[in-house]
Design a protein around this motif. Structure first.
Motif, short mmCIF file in Angstrom:
data_model
loop_
_atom_site.label_atom_id
_atom_site.label_comp_id
_atom_site.label_asym_id
_atom_site.label_seq_id
_atom_site.Cartn_x
_atom_site.Cartn_y
_atom_site.Cartn_z
N GLU A 62 -28.94 97.44 5.85
CA GLU A 62 -28.26 97.43 7.01
C GLU A 62 -29.25 97.87 8.25
O GLU A 62 -29.07 97.19 9.34
N ILE A 63 -30.10 98.69 8.03
CA ILE A 63 -31.15 99.05 9.10
C ILE A 63 -31.76 97.76 9.79
O ILE A 63 -32.08 97.36 10.90
N LYS A 64 -32.18 97.07 8.52
CA LYS A 64 -33.05 95.61 8.79
C LYS A 64 -32.30 94.51 9.39
O LYS A 64 -32.54 93.97 10.22
N ASP A 65 -31.11 94.28 8.77
CA ASP A 65 -30.13 93.28 9.09
C ASP A 65 -28.88 93.64 9.60
O ASP A 65 -28.14 94.11 8.91
N ALA A 66 -28.59 93.65 11.09
CA ALA A 66 -27.58 94.53 11.54
C ALA A 66 -26.10 93.60 11.14
O ALA A 66 -25.11 94.26 10.88
N TYR A 67 -26.22 92.21 10.70
CA TYR A 67 -25.10 91.71 10.43
C TYR A 67 -24.46 92.11 8.97
O TYR A 67 -23.23 92.26 8.74
N THR A 68 -25.34 92.59 8.08
CA THR A 68 -24.85 93.10 6.80
C THR A 68 -24.25 94.58 6.86
O THR A 68 -23.56 95.14 5.66
N ARG A 69 -24.10 95.17 8.05
CA ARG A 69 -23.39 96.41 8.11
C ARG A 69 -21.97 96.34 7.87
O ARG A 69 -21.04 95.86 8.57
N GLY A 70 -21.59 96.81 7.01
CA GLY A 70 -20.17 96.62 6.21
C GLY A 70 -19.74 95.53 5.41
O GLY A 70 -18.92 95.64 4.66
N HIS A 71 -20.59 94.47 5.59
CA HIS A 71 -20.57 93.29 4.88
C HIS A 71 -20.61 93.51 3.41
O HIS A 71 -20.07 93.14 2.55
N SER A 72 -21.68 94.32 3.07
CA SER A 72 -21.96 94.73 1.59
C SER A 72 -21.03 95.30 0.94
O SER A 72 -20.62 95.07 -0.06
N GLU A 73 -20.39 96.40 1.47
CA GLU A 73 -19.29 96.95 0.88
C GLU A 73 -17.97 96.21 0.76
O GLU A 73 -17.34 96.03 -0.22
N ARG A 74 -17.74 95.32 2.06
CA ARG A 74 -16.59 94.44 1.53
C ARG A 74 -16.67 93.31 0.67
O ARG A 74 -15.77 93.06 -0.07
N VAL A 75 -18.09 92.81 0.29
CA VAL A 75 -18.38 91.87 -0.33
C VAL A 75 -18.19 92.38 -2.09
O VAL A 75 -17.58 91.85 -3.16
N GLY A 76 -18.58 93.96 -2.11
CA GLY A 76 -18.15 94.57 -3.53
C GLY A 76 -16.82 94.83 -3.73
O GLY A 76 -16.21 94.56 -4.68
N ARG A 77 -16.06 95.05 -2.64
CA ARG A 77 -14.52 95.13 -2.71
C ARG A 77 -13.92 93.88 -3.07
O ARG A 77 -12.99 93.95 -4.04
N ALA A 78 -14.38 92.82 -2.46
CA ALA A 78 -13.73 91.42 -2.65
C ALA A 78 -14.02 91.10 -4.19
O ALA A 78 -13.42 90.44 -4.94
N SER A 79 -15.23 91.33 -4.61
CA SER A 79 -15.53 90.83 -6.06
C SER A 79 -14.75 91.84 -7.12
O SER A 79 -14.27 91.11 -7.93
N ARG A 95 -17.02 98.13 -12.70
CA ARG A 95 -17.97 98.79 -12.02
C ARG A 95 -19.30 98.35 -11.71
O ARG A 95 -19.90 98.57 -10.74
N THR A 96 -19.75 97.65 -12.61
CA THR A 96 -21.01 97.00 -12.48
C THR A 96 -21.04 95.85 -11.51
O THR A 96 -22.07 95.66 -10.66
N LEU A 97 -19.89 95.12 -11.62
CA LEU A 97 -19.89 93.98 -10.69
C LEU A 97 -19.72 94.52 -9.15
O LEU A 97 -20.36 93.90 -8.31
N HIS A 98 -19.07 95.69 -8.84
CA HIS A 98 -18.97 96.23 -7.60
C HIS A 98 -20.49 96.47 -7.14
O HIS A 98 -20.58 96.33 -6.01
N GLY A 125 -27.11 96.39 -15.49
CA GLY A 125 -26.73 95.21 -16.40
C GLY A 125 -26.98 93.89 -15.91
O GLY A 125 -27.90 93.52 -15.20
N GLU A 126 -25.82 93.23 -16.26
CA GLU A 126 -25.59 91.85 -15.93
C GLU A 126 -25.35 91.49 -14.64
O GLU A 126 -25.56 90.29 -14.02
N GLY A 127 -25.13 92.63 -13.89
CA GLY A 127 -25.09 92.46 -12.36
C GLY A 127 -26.56 92.14 -11.63
O GLY A 127 -26.25 91.36 -10.53
N ARG A 128 -27.45 92.20 -12.30
CA ARG A 128 -28.95 91.74 -11.78
C ARG A 128 -28.89 90.22 -11.77
O ARG A 128 -29.32 89.79 -10.81
N ASP A 129 -28.28 89.75 -12.61
CA ASP A 129 -28.07 88.06 -12.79
C ASP A 129 -27.24 87.81 -11.44
O ASP A 129 -27.38 86.51 -11.11
N GLY A 130 -26.28 88.41 -11.25
CA GLY A 130 -25.25 88.04 -10.27
C GLY A 130 -26.17 88.09 -8.93
O GLY A 130 -25.67 87.45 -8.09
N ILE A 131 -27.04 88.92 -8.77
CA ILE A 131 -27.64 89.02 -7.57
C ILE A 131 -28.46 87.88 -7.52
O ILE A 131 -28.90 87.43 -6.19
N LEU A 132 -29.26 87.48 -8.56
CA LEU A 132 -30.26 86.62 -8.44
C LEU A 132 -29.59 84.99 -8.20
O LEU A 132 -30.27 84.38 -7.53
#
Length: 508
Positions: free
Chosen positions: A295-312, A327-330, A380-387
């Motif tokens: 979030e410090i580096k990219d202001a757009y992601t402020r709050g976006h990351s948490e909301r994507v986690g909740r939507a997931s 939990r892992t998906l979050h 765990g498998e969340g790493r492949d989700g990020i990739l």
């Protein structure tokens, strides 16, 4: 047994089941911490007042109780319940706090996880051995003195009131079924059946009260609270069996001494549960640190990351995924853009168009993200989700051009959640779109860009639970950001004005 799930901006308490916590539900279904600090709506405060008044009425018989009431037994049960409840949530027990003070050490508290699992065998033993009012009293110290998060006062009062009512109702059912007489004579299975009815009554009263509060604080979430109660039932039955064992030992020839010895295995279980809470807290702290860096580096992601986690998580719950995978998906959804830490800041904040080379540099961020989290085994498998969260069903995505079922399930979920929040969030060059418009766009792209199953799950989850998009700044967006429908080309992006607080997102 449950306490109110923080499923929206107005919530009192976190889930509290009578056994292993439903993996990560508290941290994934809740709104952000600043949302949880919002004041309760008037109807919820009124409901709380009614429940509190009912709890006080249940306790009134204690004021006129005769000498036959065994206050030492009540006090010991209440103390044991408080200590084991604190231990199970990773907090210092009252004895440990007193010992620290006697040794002149600061009276700081060990960080606790009030959203974690409850520990109810001792309370259930009180339900089986005591009159309804006394059983309700046993529940109070654990709720009023145990760990809690902001607003602590309301949360503790609510938990104390609703647990007291549930305990009193369960004790009354056990008494009406003749359970006290059967327990004194150790007559089984009669006593066991009465105990089962009492535990089920406790769960039912607790679930109904919690569902009412959830419905008033988080519109449309009441059915979810009742579904959570069903998932907590097996753990409640296990704790009920522990409570029955304690009650039988207590009524035997060796009395409270045998019951306390019988608590030792349960105490070890509570301690192991606390270690699990601490480990999960460390995982959350790791994820939060990485998110703050992005979030410090990219202001757009402020709050976006948490909301994507909740939507997931909304999608995952609609699909019925196991709680440990949820939990892992979050975590994975929250960290989906962590690879931007390795992308040039100038590219992330660019308001103008990118060259092909620059776009390729940005599009490699999923690979960077995977490398950054590869050593985090709890993902765990969340790493492949990020990739793979930017892959497309038609194979035209990146970084590897996977298609269809070759794309990991977590990646297909995060892809839909990411796009949905991006469309409903306002950037410096485009106002966020209404939820129905974003849903229509997801459905239009289902099958080509997104997995239709994941799109359907998100649509159904949003219809049931609602969705809170990115909140506008003070004064609103009007006159600041263009209102451009989806599918219309974006205008040339102007440099962001200093101090507006709006996120940039040219390369997001």
């Amino acid at each position: 047994m449950r306490r109110v799930r923080p499923g929206g901006p107005y919530s009192l308490t976190s889930p509290h089941v009578g056994g292993p916590v439903r993996a990560g539900e508290a941290e994934i279904a809740s709104a952000s911490a600043r949302e949880q600090r919002a004041a309760l709506p008037g109807r919820a405060l009124g409901y709380l007042a009614v429940v509190l008044a009912a709890a006080c009425a249940v306790l009134l018989p204690l004021a006129v109780a005769g000498p036959e009431l065994e206050w030492p037994r009540i006090g010991l049960l209440a103390l044991l319940h408080l200590c084991l409840e604190s231990l199970a949530q990773g907090a210092r027990t009252p004895c440990a706090r007193v010992w620290r003070r006697l040794r002149g050490r600061p009276a700081d508290e060990t960080p606790a996880d009030p959203r974690g699992s409850g520990f109810f065998p001792v309370l259930f033993a009180g339900v089986l051995m005591l009159p309804p009012a006394a059983a309700a009293l046993v529940a109070l110290p654990g709720a009023l003195l145990g760990p809690a998060v902001h607003p602590r006062g309301l949360r503790r009062v609510w938990n104390g009131a609703q647990l007291a009512l549930a305990a009193a109702a369960a004790a009354e059912v056990f008494r009406l079924l003749g359970g006290v007489r059967l327990l004194l004579g150790t007559r089984f299975p009669g006593a066991a059946l009465g105990a089962l009815a009492a535990i089920l009554t406790f769960c039912l009263v607790n679930g109904v009260l919690v569902a009412g509060m959830v419905r008033l604080t988080c519109a449309g979430s009441g059915p979810g609270a009742l579904r959570g109660l069903r998932r907590a039932a097996p753990a409640a039955l296990l704790h009920g069996a522990g409570g029955l064992m304690i009650a039988v030992l207590w009524q035997g020839p060796y009395g409270a001494f045998a019951a306390v010895l019988g608590l030792l295995p349960l105490t070890i279980t509570a301690w192991l549960s606390a270690q699990g809470h601490r480990e999960r807290a460390a995982h959350r702290a790791t994820v939060q640190a990485l998110v703050q860096a992005v979030e410090i580096k990219d202001a757009y992601t402020r709050g976006h990351s948490e909301r994507v986690g909740r939507a997931s998580v909304l999608i995952a719950r609609q699909l019925g995924l196991a709680e440990d995978r949820v939990r892992t998906l979050h975590f994975a959804g929250t960290l989906h853009d962590v690879g931007k830490l390795a992308v040039a800041t100038e590219l992330l904040r660019r308001n103008g168009p990118l060259t092909d080379a620059e776009r390729r540099a940005v599009e490699v961020h999923p690979v960077f993200g995977h490398e950054l989290v590869r050593q985090l085994d709890f993902l765990g498998e969340g790493r492949d989700g990020i990739l793979h969260h930017h892959e497309r069903m038609d194979g035209r995505g990146y970084p590897y051009g996977l298609a269809g079922e070759r794309i990991p399930e977590f990646a297909r979920i995060i892809s839909v959640a990411d796009a949905f929040d991006s469309m409903t969030s306002t950037r410096s060059y485009r106002r966020g779109r209404p939820v129905p418009e974003a849903v229509a766009e997801l459905e239009r792209c289902a099958g080509s860009q997104f997995d239709p199953v994941m799109v359907t799950a998100l649509v159904e989850a949003v219809a049931e639970h609602g969705w809170q998009p990115e909140p506008p700044p003070p004064g609103g967006w009007d006159g600041e950001v263009p209102d451009i429908p989806l599918g219309v080309p974006e205008p040339a992006r102007l440099p962001q004005q200093s101090g507006t607080g709006l996120p940039t997102g040219g390369a997001a």
